[in-house]
Design a protein around this motif. Structure first.
Motif, PDB file in Angstrom:
ATOM      1  N   HIS A  99       0.820  -1.209   0.000  1.00 16.15           N
ATOM      2  CA  HIS A  99       0.000   0.000   0.000  1.00 16.15           C
ATOM      3  C   HIS A  99       0.855   1.261   0.000  1.00 16.15           C
ATOM      4  CE1 HIS A  99      -3.769  -2.173   0.441  1.00 16.15           C
ATOM      5  NE2 HIS A  99      -3.213  -2.898   1.408  1.00 16.15           N
ATOM      6  N   GLN A 100       1.944   1.225   0.754  1.00 19.91           N
ATOM      7  CA  GLN A 100       2.824   2.394   0.774  1.00 19.91           C
ATOM      8  C   GLN A 100       3.510   2.596  -0.581  1.00 19.91           C
ATOM      9  OE1 GLN A 100       5.659   2.289   3.956  1.00 19.91           O
ATOM     10  NE2 GLN A 100       6.422   4.361   3.560  1.00 19.91           N
ATOM     11  N   ARG A 101       3.919   1.486  -1.213  1.00 19.07           N
ATOM     12  CA  ARG A 101       4.541   1.583  -2.531  1.00 19.07           C
ATOM     13  C   ARG A 101       3.539   2.088  -3.560  1.00 19.07           C
ATOM     14  NH1 ARG A 101       6.740  -2.992  -2.467  1.00 19.07           N
ATOM     15  NH2 ARG A 101       5.159  -4.217  -3.566  1.00 19.07           N
ATOM     16  N   GLN A 102       2.299   1.625  -3.461  1.00 20.04           N
ATOM     17  CA  GLN A 102       1.265   2.091  -4.386  1.00 20.04           C
ATOM     18  C   GLN A 102       0.995   3.589  -4.188  1.00 20.04           C
ATOM     19  OE1 GLN A 102      -2.676   0.362  -3.888  1.00 20.04           O
ATOM     20  NE2 GLN A 102      -2.901   0.195  -6.121  1.00 20.04           N
ATOM     21  N   LYS A 103       0.991   4.034  -2.937  1.00 20.24           N
ATOM     22  CA  LYS A 103       0.783   5.447  -2.643  1.00 20.24           C
ATOM     23  C   LYS A 103       1.920   6.289  -3.213  1.00 20.24           C
ATOM     24  CE  LYS A 103      -0.126   8.609   1.199  1.00 20.24           C
ATOM     25  NZ  LYS A 103      -0.260   8.735   2.678  1.00 20.24           N
ATOM     26  N   THR A 104       3.152   5.804  -3.080  1.00 21.67           N
ATOM     27  CA  THR A 104       4.316   6.513  -3.634  1.00 21.67           C
ATOM     28  C   THR A 104       4.243   6.580  -5.154  1.00 21.67           C
ATOM     29  OG1 THR A 104       5.666   5.733  -1.777  1.00 21.67           O
ATOM     30  CG2 THR A 104       6.835   6.571  -3.727  1.00 21.67           C
ATOM     31  N   ASP A 105       3.832   5.469  -5.785  1.00 23.97           N
ATOM     32  CA  ASP A 105       3.693   5.452  -7.235  1.00 23.97           C
ATOM     33  C   ASP A 105       2.645   6.461  -7.701  1.00 23.97           C
ATOM     34  OD1 ASP A 105       5.589   3.488  -7.380  1.00 23.97           O
ATOM     35  OD2 ASP A 105       4.162   1.827  -7.587  1.00 23.97           O
ATOM     36  N   ASN A 106       1.542   6.564  -6.972  1.00 25.19           N
ATOM     37  CA  ASN A 106       0.495   7.516  -7.341  1.00 25.19           C
ATOM     38  C   ASN A 106       0.983   8.960  -7.227  1.00 25.19           C
ATOM     39  OD1 ASN A 106      -1.408   5.529  -7.905  1.00 25.19           O
ATOM     40  ND2 ASN A 106      -2.152   5.472  -5.778  1.00 25.19           N
ATOM     41  N   ILE A 107       1.781   9.230  -6.208  1.00 25.21           N
ATOM     42  CA  ILE A 107       2.320  10.587  -6.029  1.00 25.21           C
ATOM     43  C   ILE A 107       3.227  10.963  -7.201  1.00 25.21           C
ATOM     44  CG2 ILE A 107       3.855  12.010  -4.626  1.00 25.21           C
ATOM     45  CD1 ILE A 107       2.776  10.516  -2.157  1.00 25.21           C
ATOM     46  N   PHE A 108       4.128  10.046  -7.548  1.00 22.62           N
ATOM     47  CA  PHE A 108       5.051  10.341  -8.649  1.00 22.62           C
ATOM     48  C   PHE A 108       4.316  10.391  -9.989  1.00 22.62           C
ATOM     49  CE2 PHE A 108       8.380   9.118  -5.635  1.00 22.62           C
ATOM     50  CZ  PHE A 108       9.332  10.086  -5.921  1.00 22.62           C
TER      51      PHE A 108
END
Length: 295
Positions: free
Chosen positions: A4-13
């Protein structure tokens, strides 16, 4: 880092990259609208047909100013065409040599030299055109001045070479090794493989290299300003002094009175150059897509 944290980071970038892309489009659109707005102010006082077809550019004539862009347009196309005639075969052949024939050691020597050529300031290349290339052309052809379209073409070819060579070399290097191995297995030598297999397979990348090099030549200012003679007359050949669109803007914009017809005319010729550059890029993209469909 969990899922979930990796997905959140991907969405930000992803959002950052999207904003950056939209910002670039917005800046490009803003430039286009600014050019069009000021160009319209010029065409309220001067007919577009006369602007595109008249053969005299003489805005300093106080009694009857003339704003014919045709000699500037032809001069720009002439210098750019001359540069491409010189740069395209030399650039592609150099790229093919680096990718297919040069040893690793020679590549490590030549590639940085070619890339450093792109770092030379345009004013320095223009100075070389004045003191070396121009006198050489004058002596070779027996003319009084070497500040002409041929001088500008030679210098623009030199400036376009790093772009053409780098992009073309990457395109040739990206052709799968299996293409070459299949050609060798059928009995073809290295030269036949290069011209009949490798270069046709790399054609989309080669077209992109040519378009980028042409864009580099079209937009160059200081070199052509220094080396072409800056004569706003209809050119009859490469040995005539010429005045390009970019040189005209650079020379006249700093001295023209604000919000005069002459001032708006410079925006109009800048808009013409913008449209030409955009058309070249669109044609190049269209050609690349057609080539890819047939491969």
């Amino acid at each position: 880092m969990d899922f979930h944290q990796r997905q959140k980071t991907d969405n930000i970038f992803r959002k950052i990259f999207k904003i950056a892309g939209l910002l670039i489009i917005g800046i490009l659109g803003g430039i286009f609208l600014m050019l069009m707005y000021n160009s319209i102010a010029f065409f309220l006082h001067f007919k577009p047909a006369d602007f595109l077809t008249d053969t005299q550019w003489n805005p300093g004539n106080t009694s009857h100013a003339e704003f014919g862009i045709l000699p500037l347009l032809v001069s720009t196309c002439l210098v750019t065409a001359g540069a491409m005639i010189l740069a395209i075969p030399l650039g592609i052949c150099t790229a093919a040599f680096l990718s297919e024939f040069a040893s690793k050691r020679l590549q490590t020597i030549l590639k940085p030299i070619i890339e450093m050529l792109a770092a030379i300031p345009s004013v320095a290349i223009g100075f070389l055109g004045i003191v070396i290339v121009g006198p050489g052309i004058a002596k070779l052809f027996g003319i009084q001045s070497g500040l002409n379209a041929l001088n500008g073409s030679v210098l623009l070819a030199i400036m376009s070479l790093p772009t053409i060579i780098t992009v073309a070399e990457d395109a040739i290097h990206a052709v799968p090794l299996s293409y070459r191995e299949g050609s060798y297995a059928l009995g073809a030598n290295r030269w036949a493989t290069l011209f009949k297999i490798t270069l046709p397979a790399a054609l989309p990348g080669l077209i992109a290299a040519i378009m980028l090099g042409m864009g580099r030549a079209l937009g160059e200012t200081m070199t052509v300003l220094m080396a072409t003679g800056n004569v706003a007359a209809f050119p009859k050949g490469f040995l005539n002094s010429v005045k390009t669109i970019t040189a005209t803007i650079a020379i006249e914009m700093g001295e023209v009175p604000y919000q005069t017809t002459h001032y708006f005319a410079l925006f109009a010729i800048a808009a013409v150059l913008f449209i030409i550059t955009l058309a070249v890029n669109l044609l190049g993209e269209s050609a690349i897509n057609k080539v890819r469909k047939f491969q």
